[in-house]
Write a protein that holds these residues in place. Sequence first.
Motif, short mmCIF file in Angstrom:
data_model
loop_
_atom_site.label_atom_id
_atom_site.label_comp_id
_atom_site.label_asym_id
_atom_site.label_seq_id
_atom_site.Cartn_x
_atom_site.Cartn_y
_atom_site.Cartn_z
N LYS A 54 -9.60 11.57 1.92
CA LYS A 54 -10.19 10.81 0.81
C LYS A 54 -11.48 11.41 0.24
CE LYS A 54 -7.62 6.77 0.46
NZ LYS A 54 -6.90 6.57 1.69
N ASN A 81 -11.03 4.19 5.03
CA ASN A 81 -11.17 5.63 4.85
C ASN A 81 -11.79 6.01 3.51
OD1 ASN A 81 -10.21 6.28 7.35
ND2 ASN A 81 -8.10 6.58 6.67
N GLY A 182 -1.00 5.31 -4.02
CA GLY A 182 -0.27 6.38 -4.67
C GLY A 182 -1.12 7.47 -5.32
N THR A 307 -2.54 12.62 7.21
CA THR A 307 -3.64 12.26 6.32
C THR A 307 -4.95 11.87 6.99
OG1 THR A 307 -2.51 10.14 6.26
CG2 THR A 307 -2.28 11.56 4.32
#
Length: 323
Positions: A54, A81, A182, A307
């Motif tokens: 992020k 996050n 998304g 991720t």
Amino acid sequence: MKQYITMGDVYEAKKLVYDIVRKTPLYKAQDLSKKNKSQIYFKLEFLQDTRSFKVRGATNFARHLRSEELNNGLTTYSTGNHGRATAYVAKKLNTDAKICISKNVPKNKIAGIKNSYGKVVIHGNSQDEAQVKAVELSKTEKRAIVPPFDNKYIICGQATIGLEILEKIPKLDSILVPLSGGGLISGIAFVIKSIYPDCKVYGISMEKGAAMYESIKAGKPVRVGEHESLADSLQGGILFDNQYTYDMVKKYVDKIILVSEEEIKEAMSYVFKEEHFVLEGAAVVGIAALLSKKIKSIGGNSVIVTTGSNVGNNLFLNTLNIK
Ligand SMILES: *Cc1c(COP(=O)(O)O)cnc(C)c1O
């Protein structure tokens, strides 16, 4: 059709993010590759500072603010996050951030935000209520709200992952990306499909509270309940007035797959035992989709985006039943 972002926008992000963002390795997953008779690589985004991708979007967004705006500080609302990344980026750019979160956010994530120099503002029982607080701060303190996903600069920041993958892999056949609001998958899919239109892009979410999946099924953004999940970073809605990601996911994502809590747990355990990576639930949903055979064949070269690794030690050890 509306052009949402351009390659020019993504290359601009590339110029702006790399003094804060790391280029992460592509790691060959030997056992998973053998099992699937293909070349499977993990994109190790959990190696970013703050332990998730992020920082990419947050950096690109903040770098587009005017210096007066940046000086007033940043704010956001987040399951963790994104808030942590926003706090970290604010610090790096010599300003500060107030992070609005709901009471449901796990303690380790709150500690993470504080470790990243963010001020935590706890408000309400849901993401939506935390958002109301951030909007209030944007008015009373003139703080810029860093949007979690539905914003051009956020999407283009996350899209730099796509550029890094293309630099390393000559011909990509499929890519598996965890999917919540998304922003991540929109950016990556846009870049990948512009070079390899036949590459299959899979979005993966947890079974309960998969906002994008339910919205696309309904033909418009819909509200979903928040359910407890090992993939807590994938919770939250996609906004009723979604501007980018709903359309971009429809346009660029081939299929959305849902995985169960048991499958997420299996994948966390697998990647720990096989690769010695400690990953949070949201980060292993792509691996879960393969192990569970919900995605059956991925020939050739494939990438799974892993991720984040913001999972509390106790939750991790208890989930995997490690004593
Ligand atoms: C935010 C997040 C995602 C999902 O990203 P979206 O852009 O909201 O789809 C996936 N994994 C982790 C660890 C995250 O923090």
